[in-house]
Write an enzyme that holds these catalytic residues in place. Structure first.
Site, PDB file in Angstrom:
ATOM      1  N   VAL A 168      39.752  23.898  24.468  1.00 28.55           N
ATOM      2  CA  VAL A 168      40.832  22.910  24.628  1.00 28.55           C
ATOM      3  C   VAL A 168      40.253  21.492  24.637  1.00 28.55           C
ATOM      4  O   VAL A 168      40.716  20.608  23.910  1.00 28.55           O
ATOM      5  CB  VAL A 168      41.635  23.172  25.928  1.00 28.55           C
ATOM      6  CG1 VAL A 168      42.737  22.129  26.081  1.00 28.55           C
ATOM      7  CG2 VAL A 168      42.228  24.580  25.919  1.00 28.55           C
ATOM      8  N   LYS A 219      45.284  26.456  35.376  1.00 28.83           N
ATOM      9  CA  LYS A 219      46.300  27.129  36.208  1.00 28.83           C
ATOM     10  C   LYS A 219      45.686  27.859  37.386  1.00 28.83           C
ATOM     11  O   LYS A 219      46.325  27.999  38.426  1.00 28.83           O
ATOM     12  CB  LYS A 219      47.170  28.069  35.373  1.00 28.83           C
ATOM     13  CG  LYS A 219      46.411  29.057  34.513  1.00 28.83           C
ATOM     14  CD  LYS A 219      46.121  28.476  33.146  1.00 28.83           C
ATOM     15  CE  LYS A 219      45.272  29.424  32.338  1.00 28.83           C
ATOM     16  NZ  LYS A 219      45.204  29.070  30.935  1.00 28.83           N
ATOM     17  N   GLU A 249      51.071  19.877  32.298  1.00 30.80           N
ATOM     18  CA  GLU A 249      51.944  20.573  31.335  1.00 30.80           C
ATOM     19  C   GLU A 249      51.203  21.699  30.614  1.00 30.80           C
ATOM     20  O   GLU A 249      51.769  22.749  30.326  1.00 30.80           O
ATOM     21  CB  GLU A 249      52.481  19.566  30.306  1.00 30.80           C
ATOM     22  CG  GLU A 249      53.433  20.150  29.289  1.00 30.80           C
ATOM     23  CD  GLU A 249      54.685  20.741  29.922  1.00 30.80           C
ATOM     24  OE1 GLU A 249      55.430  20.014  30.573  1.00 30.80           O
ATOM     25  OE2 GLU A 249      54.903  21.964  29.759  1.00 30.80           O
ATOM     26  N   VAL A 261      50.792  25.902  31.674  1.00 29.07           N
ATOM     27  CA  VAL A 261      51.710  27.022  31.405  1.00 29.07           C
ATOM     28  C   VAL A 261      52.239  26.901  29.984  1.00 29.07           C
ATOM     29  O   VAL A 261      52.712  25.836  29.574  1.00 29.07           O
ATOM     30  CB  VAL A 261      52.913  27.013  32.386  1.00 29.07           C
ATOM     31  CG1 VAL A 261      53.882  28.147  32.049  1.00 29.07           C
ATOM     32  CG2 VAL A 261      52.444  27.123  33.830  1.00 29.07           C
ATOM     33  N   GLY A 270      50.733  26.968  27.020  1.00 29.45           N
ATOM     34  CA  GLY A 270      49.943  26.321  25.965  1.00 29.45           C
ATOM     35  C   GLY A 270      50.640  25.066  25.439  1.00 29.45           C
ATOM     36  O   GLY A 270      50.805  24.081  26.162  1.00 29.45           O
ATOM     37  N   ILE A 283      53.783  24.714  24.593  1.00 29.52           N
ATOM     38  CA  ILE A 283      55.242  24.662  24.806  1.00 29.52           C
ATOM     39  C   ILE A 283      55.561  23.656  25.908  1.00 29.52           C
ATOM     40  O   ILE A 283      55.036  23.769  27.011  1.00 29.52           O
ATOM     41  CB  ILE A 283      55.797  26.038  25.256  1.00 29.52           C
ATOM     42  CG1 ILE A 283      55.376  27.141  24.306  1.00 29.52           C
ATOM     43  CG2 ILE A 283      57.305  25.981  25.396  1.00 29.52           C
ATOM     44  CD1 ILE A 283      55.708  28.545  24.831  1.00 29.52           C
ATOM     45  N   GLU A 288      40.651  33.572  28.379  1.00 34.21           N
ATOM     46  CA  GLU A 288      39.877  32.814  29.360  1.00 34.21           C
ATOM     47  C   GLU A 288      38.395  33.156  29.199  1.00 34.21           C
ATOM     48  O   GLU A 288      38.041  34.179  28.608  1.00 34.21           O
ATOM     49  CB  GLU A 288      40.333  33.174  30.780  1.00 34.21           C
ATOM     50  CG  GLU A 288      41.779  32.827  31.066  1.00 34.21           C
ATOM     51  CD  GLU A 288      42.058  31.336  30.934  1.00 34.21           C
ATOM     52  OE1 GLU A 288      41.417  30.534  31.625  1.00 34.21           O
ATOM     53  OE2 GLU A 288      42.917  30.973  30.120  1.00 34.21           O
ATOM     54  N   ASP A 343      45.918  35.611  35.153  1.00 33.96           N
ATOM     55  CA  ASP A 343      46.266  34.343  34.501  1.00 33.96           C
ATOM     56  C   ASP A 343      47.790  34.158  34.501  1.00 33.96           C
ATOM     57  O   ASP A 343      48.287  33.064  34.790  1.00 33.96           O
ATOM     58  CB  ASP A 343      45.723  34.329  33.063  1.00 33.96           C
ATOM     59  CG  ASP A 343      46.092  33.052  32.320  1.00 33.96           C
ATOM     60  OD1 ASP A 343      45.471  32.014  32.605  1.00 33.96           O
ATOM     61  OD2 ASP A 343      47.022  33.085  31.495  1.00 33.96           O
ATOM     62  N   LYS A 376      50.158  31.261  36.385  1.00 31.96           N
ATOM     63  CA  LYS A 376      51.194  30.464  35.715  1.00 31.96           C
ATOM     64  C   LYS A 376      52.543  30.630  36.395  1.00 31.96           C
ATOM     65  O   LYS A 376      53.328  29.680  36.479  1.00 31.96           O
ATOM     66  CB  LYS A 376      51.272  30.870  34.242  1.00 31.96           C
ATOM     67  CG  LYS A 376      50.050  30.406  33.446  1.00 31.96           C
ATOM     68  CD  LYS A 376      49.952  31.122  32.131  1.00 31.96           C
ATOM     69  CE  LYS A 376      48.835  30.548  31.267  1.00 31.96           C
ATOM     70  NZ  LYS A 376      48.505  31.405  30.129  1.00 31.96           N
TER      71      LYS A 376
HETATM   72  P1  NAP Z   1      36.006  26.808  27.481  1.00 31.99           P
HETATM   73  O1  NAP Z   1      36.132  26.925  26.015  1.00 31.99           O
HETATM   74  O2  NAP Z   1      35.190  27.808  28.219  1.00 31.99           O
HETATM   75  O3  NAP Z   1      35.428  25.334  27.784  1.00 31.99           O
HETATM   76  C1  NAP Z   1      34.997  24.946  29.043  1.00 31.99           C
HETATM   77  C2  NAP Z   1      34.250  23.633  28.918  1.00 31.99           C
HETATM   78  O4  NAP Z   1      33.935  23.155  30.220  1.00 31.99           O
HETATM   79  C3  NAP Z   1      32.927  23.741  28.165  1.00 31.99           C
HETATM   80  O5  NAP Z   1      32.755  22.592  27.374  1.00 31.99           O
HETATM   81  C4  NAP Z   1      31.884  23.751  29.276  1.00 31.99           C
HETATM   82  O6  NAP Z   1      30.658  23.160  28.916  1.00 31.99           O
HETATM   83  C5  NAP Z   1      32.556  22.852  30.300  1.00 31.99           C
HETATM   84  N1  NAP Z   1      32.091  23.147  31.662  1.00 31.99           N
HETATM   85  C6  NAP Z   1      32.304  24.266  32.377  1.00 31.99           C
HETATM   86  N2  NAP Z   1      31.727  24.152  33.597  1.00 31.99           N
HETATM   87  C7  NAP Z   1      31.172  22.928  33.637  1.00 31.99           C
HETATM   88  C8  NAP Z   1      30.424  22.228  34.611  1.00 31.99           C
HETATM   89  N3  NAP Z   1      30.144  22.756  35.791  1.00 31.99           N
HETATM   90  N4  NAP Z   1      29.992  20.972  34.297  1.00 31.99           N
HETATM   91  C9  NAP Z   1      30.270  20.412  33.105  1.00 31.99           C
HETATM   92  N5  NAP Z   1      30.984  21.030  32.135  1.00 31.99           N
HETATM   93  C10 NAP Z   1      31.411  22.278  32.401  1.00 31.99           C
HETATM   94  O7  NAP Z   1      37.438  26.816  28.192  1.00 31.99           O
HETATM   95  P2  NAP Z   1      38.861  26.473  27.530  1.00 31.99           P
HETATM   96  O8  NAP Z   1      39.420  27.668  26.870  1.00 31.99           O
HETATM   97  O9  NAP Z   1      38.795  25.200  26.794  1.00 31.99           O
HETATM   98  O10 NAP Z   1      39.746  26.270  28.863  1.00 31.99           O
HETATM   99  C11 NAP Z   1      39.648  25.112  29.630  1.00 31.99           C
HETATM  100  C12 NAP Z   1      40.783  25.098  30.642  1.00 31.99           C
HETATM  101  O11 NAP Z   1      42.037  25.098  29.946  1.00 31.99           O
HETATM  102  C13 NAP Z   1      40.834  26.317  31.560  1.00 31.99           C
HETATM  103  O12 NAP Z   1      41.332  25.934  32.816  1.00 31.99           O
HETATM  104  C14 NAP Z   1      41.838  27.226  30.877  1.00 31.99           C
HETATM  105  O13 NAP Z   1      42.458  28.119  31.766  1.00 31.99           O
HETATM  106  C15 NAP Z   1      42.823  26.210  30.361  1.00 31.99           C
HETATM  107  N6  NAP Z   1      43.641  26.612  29.224  1.00 31.99           N
HETATM  108  C16 NAP Z   1      43.051  27.200  28.143  1.00 31.99           C
HETATM  109  C17 NAP Z   1      43.850  27.516  27.050  1.00 31.99           C
HETATM  110  C18 NAP Z   1      43.282  28.179  25.824  1.00 31.99           C
HETATM  111  O14 NAP Z   1      44.061  28.574  24.948  1.00 31.99           O
HETATM  112  N7  NAP Z   1      41.969  28.327  25.705  1.00 31.99           N
HETATM  113  C19 NAP Z   1      45.210  27.216  27.062  1.00 31.99           C
HETATM  114  C20 NAP Z   1      45.768  26.615  28.186  1.00 31.99           C
HETATM  115  C21 NAP Z   1      44.968  26.303  29.258  1.00 31.99           C
HETATM  116  P3  NAP Z   1      29.649  23.908  27.890  1.00 31.99           P
HETATM  117  O15 NAP Z   1      30.364  23.911  26.568  1.00 31.99           O
HETATM  118  O16 NAP Z   1      28.451  23.043  27.846  1.00 31.99           O
HETATM  119  O17 NAP Z   1      29.434  25.280  28.447  1.00 31.99           O
HETATM  120  N1  HSE Z   2      44.114  32.702  28.322  1.00 30.65           N
HETATM  121  C1  HSE Z   2      45.381  32.055  28.286  1.00 30.65           C
HETATM  122  C2  HSE Z   2      46.347  32.896  27.508  1.00 30.65           C
HETATM  123  C3  HSE Z   2      45.261  30.693  27.673  1.00 30.65           C
HETATM  124  O1  HSE Z   2      45.912  33.802  26.789  1.00 30.65           O
HETATM  125  O2  HSE Z   2      47.553  32.682  27.611  1.00 30.65           O
HETATM  126  C4  HSE Z   2      46.529  29.893  27.730  1.00 30.65           C
HETATM  127  O3  HSE Z   2      46.838  29.519  29.036  1.00 30.65           O
END
Ligand code: NAP
Ligand code: HSE
Length: 428
Positions: free
Chosen positions: A16, A107, A131, A134, A136, A138, A192, A203, A207
């Site tokens: 993200v 979340k 926003e 929950v 993504g 939407i 995740e 998860d 939400k």
């Molecule tokens: P991700 O791909 O695992 O990215 C996490 C990022 O945070 C990476 O860049 C990581 O650095 C960095 N990070 C983690 N711990 C850290 C620390 N202690 N110090 C500095 N940087 C740190 O995760 P993501 O999927 O983007 O999700 C991020 C958030 O958005 C989560 O809360 C997730 O629940 C939420 N979310 C995700 C989605 C989805 O579709 N993926 C949708 C809605 C919400 P490195 O790259 O160097 O490891």
């Molecule tokens: N892991 C979450 C999902 C990301 O699959 O819905 C979006 O919040």
């Protein structure tokens, strides 16, 4: 006179965060609001700076010290996209305490520490917007808190996890095994970092807590929310872990499909306004209905209230690009001077210190679907089943309204002693 830029530090540049950075860098002009302050990216924190550099993130903005960005007096807004509990909790708390606005998609953080973070935000006056936490891409939380504020909300329910919906849809279509489809969802950036939270329903529970905060002005305790369906001899697995390919095949034979559904509704006990019933579990729905027709990574959230009736929110529920839309939208809202996502709503009760309770809304009586492996049609529950289908590997049954215990004891009496199967409430 040009307004002073809103200086933004992004903590986390993964699925993200990487897309949010891209949006801020590539479309800085387009993203800046006409009426508000222009957006300026001033720092990016990651763990692996070299790796981020190699992925093309702007070198001069990278650091592995997120606390420095939070403490920097030249930062106005912290965008937390690291995920998980610590250090996100400490960093977000510190930013709010210092009067800096925070935007987060986390979340888990909100569901477990939302009441405390709300208290800090209200005390310091620093807005907290979420926003993206929950649904993504939407837009659902801001409309729920704002455009629907005139309603007395009685229920929120829906599909709020993209990974599990992707898995259930693909398995129902015969497009791969559970393991293969989960791997695919991970590669697409839907899951995740630890996908057990997706498939075990945590998860979606997180939400649901966030949705309930805005619908009912209470922070539920995620640990009290029911997370699994019944089975013939006890309880099934959490989330979708107990759903089998045979369950999905049997459901299809009866015009049904299975969806992981989160629901929270006002209770009807002695003190209904303080009792919220909440659960996340797989249920059976008509294949061609609102929830059954929501396939792949899409989410669908239905809000029921008075006087509006039921309103549905539908769209891409996970993935970097879709989710970055919600994060960037929150940043533009801050640039226009908006407050927290809950702005205008009453201070929330913390369920851990009030009479608000979370309970299984499935109740003992419902219409039920079950697939009984190794059983032949005409054998077990003929008089209970409204419809049955023999798939060759077992029998799928669909009942009318019935107490769960009655269905269970009939199956236990007639089926082989080793048989167990999940029993799904039918909701159409
Ligand atoms: P991700 O791909 O695992 O990215 C996490 C990022 O945070 C990476 O860049 C990581 O650095 C960095 N990070 C983690 N711990 C850290 C620390 N202690 N110090 C500095 N940087 C740190 O995760 P993501 O999927 O983007 O999700 C991020 C958030 O958005 C989560 O809360 C997730 O629940 C939420 N979310 C995700 C989605 C989805 O579709 N993926 C949708 C809605 C919400 P490195 O790259 O160097 O490891
Ligand atoms: N892991 C979450 C999902 C990301 O699959 O819905 C979006 O919040």
């Amino acid at each position: 006179v040009t307004a002073a830029p809103l200086r933004i530090a992004v903590l986390g540049a993964g699925t993200v965060g990487g897309q949010v950075v891209r949006g801020l860098v590539e479309h800085a002009g387009a993203a800046a609001s006409d009426e508000g302050r222009p957006l300026e990216l001033t720092g990016i924190a990651v763990r692996d700076v070299e790796g981020a550099r190699a992925r093309g993130l702007p070198s001069h903005l990278l650091t592995d010290a997120p606390a420095h960005l939070v403490a920097d007096p030249d930062t106005d807004v912290i965008v937390e996209l690291m995920g998980g509990d610590e250090p996100a909790r400490t960093l977000v708390g510190a930013a709010l305490q210092a009067g800096k606005a925070v935007v987060t998609a986390n979340k888990h953080l909100l569901a477990h520490h939302g009441a405390a973070l709300e208290a800090i935000s209200r005390a310091s006056g620093a807005p907290l917007r979420f926003e993206a936490s929950v649904g993504g891409g939407i837009p659902v939380l801001s409309p729920l808190a704002g455009d629907l504020a005139a309603n007395r909300i009685s229920a929120v329910r829906g599909i709020v996890n993209g990974t599990t919906n992707y898995i259930l849809s693909a398995m129902a279509a015969g497009d791969g095994t559970y393991e293969a489809v989960l791997r695919d969802a991970q590669e697409r950036g839907y899951a995740e970092a630890d996908p057990s939270g997706d498939v075990e329903g945590r998860d979606a529970i997180n939400k649901l807590v966030v949705l309930a905060r805005l619908a009912f002005d209470a922070w539920l305790d995620p640990d009290t929310i029911a997370d699994r369906p019944a089975s013939v001899r006890g309880q099934g697995g959490p989330g979708i872990t107990g759903v089998t390919a045979l369950d999905l095949e049997g459901a299809r034979a009866l015009g049904l499909t299975l969806r992981l559904v989160a629901v929270a509704s006002r209770g009807d006990g002695a003190n209904p306004s303080r009792t919220i019933r909440a659960a996340v579990m797989p249920i059976a729905v008509p294949s061609d209905g609102g929830l059954g027709g929501t396939g792949g990574v899409r989410n669908r959230i239905e809000v029921t209230g008075e006087p509006v009736g039921t309103v549905g929110f539908d769209g891409p529920g996970a993935g970097g690009e879709a989710t970055s839309s919600a994060v960037l939208g929150d940043l533009l809202a801050l640039a226009r001077g908006a407050g927290s996502t809950w702005a205008g709503r009453p201070v929330a009760a913390d369920s851990r210190s009030s009479t608000t309770t979370a309970a299984d809304p499935g109740g003992a009586s419902a219409r039920w679907f079950a697939f009984l492996p190794g059983v032949r049609a005409g054998h077990v529950v003929d008089d209970l089943a409204e419809a049955a289908a023999d798939t060759g590997t077992g029998v799928a049954i669909r009942t009318g309204w019935l107490p769960l215990d009655q269905l269970r004891s009939r199956i236990v009496d007639a089926a082989p002693a080793t048989l167990d199967a999940q029993i799904y409430a039918i909701d159409d």
